[in-house]
Motif scaffolding. Structure first.
Motif, PDB file in Angstrom:
ATOM      1  N   LYS A  11       0.827  -1.204   0.000  1.00 12.40           N
ATOM      2  CA  LYS A  11       0.000   0.000   0.000  1.00 12.40           C
ATOM      3  C   LYS A  11       0.860   1.253   0.000  1.00 12.40           C
ATOM      4  N   GLU A  12       1.960   1.207   0.749  1.00 15.76           N
ATOM      5  CA  GLU A  12       2.841   2.371   0.851  1.00 15.76           C
ATOM      6  C   GLU A  12       3.531   2.678  -0.477  1.00 15.76           C
ATOM      7  N   ILE A  13       4.070   1.641  -1.166  1.00 11.95           N
ATOM      8  CA  ILE A  13       4.791   1.916  -2.422  1.00 11.95           C
ATOM      9  C   ILE A  13       3.830   2.299  -3.542  1.00 11.95           C
ATOM     10  N   LYS A  14       2.581   1.890  -3.408  1.00 10.48           N
ATOM     11  CA  LYS A  14       1.601   2.331  -4.410  1.00 10.48           C
ATOM     12  C   LYS A  14       1.241   3.800  -4.215  1.00 10.48           C
ATOM     13  N   SER A  15       1.229   4.226  -2.959  1.00 10.32           N
ATOM     14  CA  SER A  15       0.870   5.619  -2.678  1.00 10.32           C
ATOM     15  C   SER A  15       2.008   6.582  -2.956  1.00 10.32           C
ATOM     16  N   ASN A  16       3.264   6.159  -2.765  1.00 12.01           N
ATOM     17  CA  ASN A  16       4.387   7.084  -2.963  1.00 12.01           C
ATOM     18  C   ASN A  16       4.984   7.034  -4.365  1.00 12.01           C
ATOM     19  N   GLY A  17       4.402   6.226  -5.256  1.00 15.84           N
ATOM     20  CA  GLY A  17       4.836   6.221  -6.642  1.00 15.84           C
ATOM     21  C   GLY A  17       5.898   5.202  -7.001  1.00 15.84           C
ATOM     22  N   ILE A  18       6.481   4.533  -6.009  1.00 17.88           N
ATOM     23  CA  ILE A  18       7.537   3.554  -6.303  1.00 17.88           C
ATOM     24  C   ILE A  18       6.988   2.391  -7.124  1.00 17.88           C
ATOM     25  N   ALA A  69      17.732 -10.542 -10.900  1.00 21.65           N
ATOM     26  CA  ALA A  69      17.088  -9.284 -11.282  1.00 21.65           C
ATOM     27  C   ALA A  69      15.636  -9.583 -11.640  1.00 21.65           C
ATOM     28  N   GLY A  70      14.836  -8.505 -11.719  1.00 21.43           N
ATOM     29  CA  GLY A  70      13.440  -8.668 -12.110  1.00 21.43           C
ATOM     30  C   GLY A  70      12.479  -8.004 -11.145  1.00 21.43           C
ATOM     31  N   PHE A  71      11.240  -7.887 -11.570  1.00 23.29           N
ATOM     32  CA  PHE A  71      10.204  -7.221 -10.779  1.00 23.29           C
ATOM     33  C   PHE A  71      10.014  -7.916  -9.429  1.00 23.29           C
ATOM     34  N   ASP A  72       9.886  -9.264  -9.428  1.00 19.67           N
ATOM     35  CA  ASP A  72       9.688 -10.010  -8.177  1.00 19.67           C
ATOM     36  C   ASP A  72      10.875  -9.848  -7.239  1.00 19.67           C
ATOM     37  N   ILE A  73      12.066  -9.843  -7.806  1.00 23.92           N
ATOM     38  CA  ILE A  73      13.282  -9.725  -6.992  1.00 23.92           C
ATOM     39  C   ILE A  73      13.343  -8.344  -6.344  1.00 23.92           C
ATOM     40  N   LEU A 101      10.849  -6.290  -5.759  1.00 24.74           N
ATOM     41  CA  LEU A 101       9.748  -6.173  -4.800  1.00 24.74           C
ATOM     42  C   LEU A 101      10.119  -6.844  -3.484  1.00 24.74           C
ATOM     43  N   SER A 102      10.688  -8.050  -3.544  1.00 27.37           N
ATOM     44  CA  SER A 102      11.064  -8.786  -2.325  1.00 27.37           C
ATOM     45  C   SER A 102      12.179  -8.081  -1.577  1.00 27.37           C
ATOM     46  N   THR A 103      13.160  -7.564  -2.314  1.00 26.94           N
ATOM     47  CA  THR A 103      14.288  -6.867  -1.682  1.00 26.94           C
ATOM     48  C   THR A 103      13.808  -5.610  -0.954  1.00 26.94           C
ATOM     49  N   ARG A 104      12.940  -4.843  -1.589  1.00 28.26           N
ATOM     50  CA  ARG A 104      12.407  -3.634  -0.954  1.00 28.26           C
ATOM     51  C   ARG A 104      11.577  -3.985   0.282  1.00 28.26           C
ATOM     52  N   PHE A 105      10.806  -5.050   0.185  1.00 30.73           N
ATOM     53  CA  PHE A 105       9.986  -5.441   1.333  1.00 30.73           C
ATOM     54  C   PHE A 105      10.865  -5.869   2.510  1.00 30.73           C
ATOM     55  N   ALA A 106      11.893  -6.663   2.232  1.00 32.87           N
ATOM     56  CA  ALA A 106      12.793  -7.114   3.303  1.00 32.87           C
ATOM     57  C   ALA A 106      13.422  -5.918   4.015  1.00 32.87           C
ATOM     58  N   ALA A 107      13.887  -4.924   3.240  1.00 30.11           N
ATOM     59  CA  ALA A 107      14.495  -3.737   3.835  1.00 30.11           C
ATOM     60  C   ALA A 107      13.483  -2.949   4.652  1.00 30.11           C
ATOM     61  N   SER A 108      12.200  -2.936   4.208  1.00 30.77           N
ATOM     62  CA  SER A 108      11.182  -2.151   4.915  1.00 30.77           C
ATOM     63  C   SER A 108      10.882  -2.706   6.300  1.00 30.77           C
ATOM     64  N   ILE A 109      11.127  -4.005   6.514  1.00 34.13           N
ATOM     65  CA  ILE A 109      10.881  -4.594   7.846  1.00 34.13           C
ATOM     66  C   ILE A 109      12.201  -4.885   8.566  1.00 34.13           C
ATOM     67  N   GLY A 110      13.323  -4.310   8.031  1.00 34.06           N
ATOM     68  CA  GLY A 110      14.617  -4.411   8.697  1.00 34.06           C
ATOM     69  C   GLY A 110      15.272  -5.763   8.581  1.00 34.06           C
ATOM     70  N   LYS A 111      14.996  -6.498   7.506  1.00 28.34           N
ATOM     71  CA  LYS A 111      15.595  -7.823   7.343  1.00 28.34           C
ATOM     72  C   LYS A 111      16.429  -7.890   6.063  1.00 28.34           C
ATOM     73  N   GLU A 112      17.305  -8.895   6.037  1.00 33.03           N
ATOM     74  CA  GLU A 112      18.139  -9.114   4.861  1.00 33.03           C
ATOM     75  C   GLU A 112      17.417 -10.054   3.901  1.00 33.03           C
ATOM     76  N   ASP A 122      10.118 -18.165   4.088  1.00 37.65           N
ATOM     77  CA  ASP A 122       9.121 -17.320   4.746  1.00 37.65           C
ATOM     78  C   ASP A 122       8.075 -16.768   3.774  1.00 37.65           C
ATOM     79  N   LEU A 123       8.460 -16.650   2.508  1.00 36.83           N
ATOM     80  CA  LEU A 123       7.634 -15.924   1.543  1.00 36.83           C
ATOM     81  C   LEU A 123       7.863 -16.501   0.145  1.00 36.83           C
ATOM     82  N   ILE A 124       6.852 -16.469  -0.689  1.00 33.39           N
ATOM     83  CA  ILE A 124       6.991 -16.867  -2.097  1.00 33.39           C
ATOM     84  C   ILE A 124       6.701 -15.654  -2.985  1.00 33.39           C
ATOM     85  N   THR A 125       7.633 -15.290  -3.851  1.00 37.59           N
ATOM     86  CA  THR A 125       7.371 -14.280  -4.905  1.00 37.59           C
ATOM     87  C   THR A 125       7.951 -14.814  -6.203  1.00 37.59           C
TER      88      THR A 125
END
Length: 963
Positions: free
Chosen positions: A343-350, A399-403, A405-416, A437-440
């Motif tokens: 929801k956050e990345i959709k609102s801020n344009g990312i 590389a890629g959209f899924d990659i 997205l997952s990398t940004r999400f991990a950083a947003s919750i303070g994880k590697e 933990d997650l499938i993308t």
């Protein structure tokens, strides 16, 4: 049979799509402009089912082979008639009539009459009415065949109309059937304009709060129309694949554990389904012909075809499924975190930036990613070889959209972010055993998977295509058009300044929209195959087809919009006066007579009723375009049509002295905004864009758009039916001469246009010559300021296109002056002509040797006498040949004066072409007259050349003496 991601055709603007998605959440929707277009899409195999009201679908199926309506309903519905809440007596009469019709067998006869198994509904029976108790006003929307519609005799008939007639007979009344928009039925009833309404009207709780319903007279509902079980449409003699139907017994490759396998197994039980561990193996099997086709994500096709030139699409989009992240059911916290991040990345344009970069632009470069390991690791299951744009390996890195997205999400919750590369079929097992933990990995949401894992909110919607080897695909054998959507990549002609331009550009961005100044030019371009289709008003299209049997209508269910008369925003009082006038003619029946004359009947045979002119009244200037009937045409030396009759009657009742000004359609709004006219009318649709510049009256009629194309390019016409009757040259010439010049006294238009062209040309040349001489002397002045001013004038006028100059002078310079456009044309062309002839004069004068001027002065002449008697005769002898050519160019240049409401020779030919749709003859007539004018001018100026050339003058006199 409709489960499993089938394609549903639904009419735009209805609630049918909501009913579909409620019953079939995985359905794919296609929108069409009408129910008939939906049904044709099903018949042509472009959709699996068409969804709409059952009686309407049954009516279409009865008249179209290959379509059947399923008995099971998506939603039950009941039709009823409505009256005002206080009209209990009328409700009792309706219910009593229904009971009587059912008891005496008439109701069953009505069912058979209006709902035949095959063919069209039967004719409306004649019912005698006494009318002793007055009139029952019945409101209906005559567009819902077979409930209420207009038959071939232009009468409103149907099941509902017949029932209402029986109610009127029971009450001892006559019946008046009033046709209106469906949305206006209940407001008209509540306001007392009608006594009773019905047109397949559903009984709902919300409506029942405002009106009183009868007992339900027809059990209906939302139904589905599908193709009948007939011979498959795509079977080919070559054995090659032409469409999706051809894969039913083929070898289909799918990714192990994917939704593709489930879909293929369910929909193609006779096919052989082969599962592969990864995308690379699947593509290799296709290229080595171990399989015949494979399912593939539509977004990834661009990259696949880039590296595999031998592959192509068999079916572009067979179903669409949302993609989401997969999460263990025991980890609601992670699911909530991912949804909040999304929801956050959709609102801020990312998010939009990611979609544009990976999906739209196809840039295979990972940006610099944020990193964090404060809270440990996030193990994400990925498939590294799905391919661009979702996930792939580049230079040893993921590389890629899924990659991303997952990398940004991990950083947003303070994880590697820790990617775990797995086979697709192992994903769910790994998640359920907490290996990840997650499938993308472009994981599609399905009901089966929901039973095992949780899904995040969807982060993308993916379409699924079927691809095959190019050599195994049957090339398209026909390009014939059957549906409106077939125009998506075609060349479409529209009239400049109409709403058709914006409508088609928005609906079909891939189409090429070409603008034309008049309908005649569009027909000419269509006949010459410069266009694939053109858009016309439906009534005008039907008139066109009479004179052009080689053309046909693709569809008449394109666009419907209200028409209005345009007023300047400063003239609100005039607009209000016009609106009151329209209400009065609707109330006294005049409007209905006008409507029947021009729209219901044959407008070609319509006769304008006598309307009194008011020569001493206040002047009212009306801007028109004179395109064609039923709105405005030119017949027998006068303007006729619905719009003309409407404003003439308005002028008579308002005591106005009426004056019509004809111009190009695209110039009407500009002329109104500049107050050159008081109002404009010519079948002009009311749109938001136009309403920003001008005010509109209340709508006086709705116009319906039709798309016209050559019959040979339309699927509904067989080759045998498309016949052209060849006439001899003399017969064609005779017919053209009569229809373009003699019929309706159209030669008067040519003569009037010729007069305007001559007057403008001669006076513009006179003004330009005098002014050019003045500018020439200024240019030759020794005073630098005077010479510079003349030079600036010449540069500006010669650098400005004549049409632009003409429009600026008329709409800007003389904006606040009530001036005849003929004078404006003379002035504008005179200014332009002066800029050119001034330089001709200057160069011819400067070419005379200066010694002659000195000799003249030495001989006792003044400077002026020297110029008049010595310099000017020689300069004229040199300038006249060039001047003559520029004069001829001026004559031809005047053909653009139609833009400022001058009816010249070219405009006259355009008006004739708009009536006859003759592509060439009016233009040839205009060309002949221009040629005659040019020849006469050349001849006249030739005599002037002789008179100023002493040598040629002596020769001419010698010849005359000998004769």
């Amino acid at each position: 049979m409709l489960e499993g991601g089938k394609t549903f055709a639904v009419p735009t603007g209805t609630a049918a799509d909501k009913f579909v998605l409620k019953r079939f959440p995985d359905a794919q929707l296609k929108y069409f402009n009408s129910v008939l277009d939906c049904a044709i899409a099903v018949k042509e195999g472009k959709a699996d089912a068409a969804i709409y009201d059952k009686p309407v679908l049954q009516n279409i199926a009865a008249k179209n082979e290959g379509i059947t309506v399923l008995s099971e309903l998506l939603v039950d519905d009941k039709y009823g008639f409505a009256v005002k809440l206080e009209s209990n007596d009328l409700k009792a009469a309706m219910d009593g009539t229904l009971a009587e019709l059912k008891s005496n067998g008439i109701y069953d006869d009505m069912q058979k009459r209006w709902f035949p198994a095959k063919g069209n509904p039967a004719a409306m029976p004649g019912l005698e009415l006494t009318g002793s108790n007055g009139v029952l006003k019945f409101g209906t929307a005559a567009v819902t065949e077979p409930m209420s519609f207009i038959d071939g005799n232009q009468k409103i008939v149907g099941f509902d109309v017949e029932f209402a007639t029986y109610v009127a007979r029971k009450l001892g009344k006559n019946i008046e059937v009033i046709d209106m928009e469906f949305g206006a039925l209940l407001p008209a009833l509540i306001s007392g304009k009608v006594d009773m309404v019905g047109a397949g009207l559903s009984i709902t709780e919300e409506r029942a709060k405002k009106v009183l319903f009868s007992e339900s007279y027809y059990p209906s509902g939302i139904a589905a129309a599908v193709r009948s079980k007939t011979k498959p449409a795509n079977v080919t003699a070559t054995g090659k694949l032409r469409g999706i139907d051809d894969i039913k017994d083929k070898r289909i490759g799918v990714l192990l554990g994917s939704i593709h396998g489930v879909y293929a197994t369910k929909n193609y039980p006779q096919a052989k389904i082969l599962e592969f561990q990864n995308v690379s193996d699947k593509l290799m099997a296709l290229k080595t012909e171990k399989i015949d086709v494979t399912f593939f994500d539509q977004t990834a096709l661009k990259e696949v075809f880039k590296n595999n030139k031998e592959l192509d699409v068999l079916a572009k989009n067979i179903f669409t499924v949302p993609i989401a992240a997969g999460i263990n059911k025991q980890n609601d916290q992670l699911r909530n975190q991912f949804n909040a991040f999304l929801k956050e990345i959709k609102s801020n344009g990312i998010y939009n930036e990611m979609v544009n970069r990976w999906m739209a632009d196809g840039v295979p470069v990972m940006p610099v990613m944020p990193k964090s390991n404060v809270n440990g690791e996030l193990k994400v299951g990925i498939v590294s070889d799905i391919g661009m744009p979702f996930s792939f390996m580049k230079e040893g890195n993921l590389a890629g959209f899924d990659i991303e997205l997952s990398t940004r999400f991990a950083a947003s919750i303070g994880k590697e972010f820790v990617p775990v590369d797995l086979q697709f079929g192992s994903m769910l097992a790994s998640l359920l055993t907490n290996k990840i933990d997650l499938i993308t990995c472009s994981l599609m949401i399905t009901e089966e998977r929901k039973k095992q894992i949780n899904f995040s909110d969807p982060y993308y919607e993916s379409g699924v295509s079927v691809i095959a080897l190019k050599k195994n695909l049957e090339p398209e054998t026909t390009t014939k058009m059957a549906l409106l959507d077939d125009l998506a990549d075609k060349r479409i002609g529209v009239l400049a300044g109409t709403v058709h331009d914006a409508f088609m550009s928005k609906k079909y961005p891939g189409a090429k929209i070409l603008l034309y100044p008049n309908t005649a030019d569009m027909v000419l371009a269509l006949s010459a195959e410069k266009l694939d289709a053109v858009m016309f008003d439906l009534t005008k299209a039907n008139l066109l087809l009479r004179s052009h049997p080689e053309l046909g209508i693709l569809t008449d269910q394109v666009l419907s919009m209200p028409l209005g008369v345009g007023f300047n925003k400063k003239r609100s009082l005039l607009r209000d006066e016009f609106n009151l006038y329209m209400k009065s003619i609707r109330a006294d029946g005049t409007y209905n007579e006008m409507y029947k004359r021009w729209f219901t009947g044959d407008p070609e045979k319509a006769v304008m009723p006598p309307v009194k002119s008011v020569p001493n009244g206040k002047k009212l200037v009306v801007g028109i375009s004179v395109d064609d009937l039923p709105y405005i045409a030119y017949k027998n030396g006068e303007y006729v049509g619905f719009d003309i009759e409407m404003v003439r009657l308005f002028a008579e009742r308002g005591n106005y002295n009426l004056e019509f000004t004809s111009m190009e359609f695209s110039s009407l709004i500009a002329a109104l905004a500049a107050e050159k006219v008081d109002l404009i009318t010519d079948g002009m649709a009311i749109s938001e864009e136009r309403a920003k510049q001008i005010d509109f009256s209340d709508s006086y009629v709705d116009f319906h758009t039709a798309v016209v194309a050559a019959k040979k390019n339309l699927a509904k016409y067989s080759e045998s039916k498309v016949k052209n009757v060849e006439l001899s040259f003399l017969a064609r010439f005779s017919d053209s001469f009569y229809s373009n010049l003699v019929l309706e006294k159209r030669y008067l238009l040519i003569f009037e246009g010729l007069k305007a062209t001559l007057l403008i040309s001669l006076f513009a040349a006179l003004v330009g010559t005098i002014l050019g001489g003045l500018v020439c002397f200024m240019r030759m002045s020794k005073r630098k300021m005077v010479s510079a001013a003349a030079g600036l004038y010449i540069s500006l006028l010669r650098g400005t296109p004549v049409l632009v100059l003409l429009m600026i002078i008329y709409y800007v310079v003389f904006a606040s002056v009530n001036i005849n456009p003929m004078f404006v044309a003379m002035f504008a062309f005179g200014l332009n002509f002066a800029a050119y002839v001034s330089e001709m004069f200057r160069t011819s004068i400067e070419s005379i040797d200066k010694g002659q001027q000195e000799a003249g002065i030495a001989g006792g002449f003044t400077k002026i006498q020297t110029f008049i008697y010595i310099i000017m005769p020689q300069a004229l002898r040199q300038v006249l040949p060039v001047y003559k050519g520029e004069f001829i160019s001026l004559v031809k240049m005047t053909s653009i004066v139609g833009y400022i409401a001058v009816q010249d020779l070219t405009k006259a030919s355009d008006i004739i072409r708009s009536r006859t749709f003759d592509a060439f003859f009016p233009l040839l007539v205009a060309a002949v007259f221009y040629l005659i004018i040019s020849w006469l001018l050349t001849w006249a100026l030739g005599y002037v050349e002789v008179s100023v050339d002493p040598k040629r003058n002596r020769i001419q006199k010698a010849v005359e003496v000998k004769q």
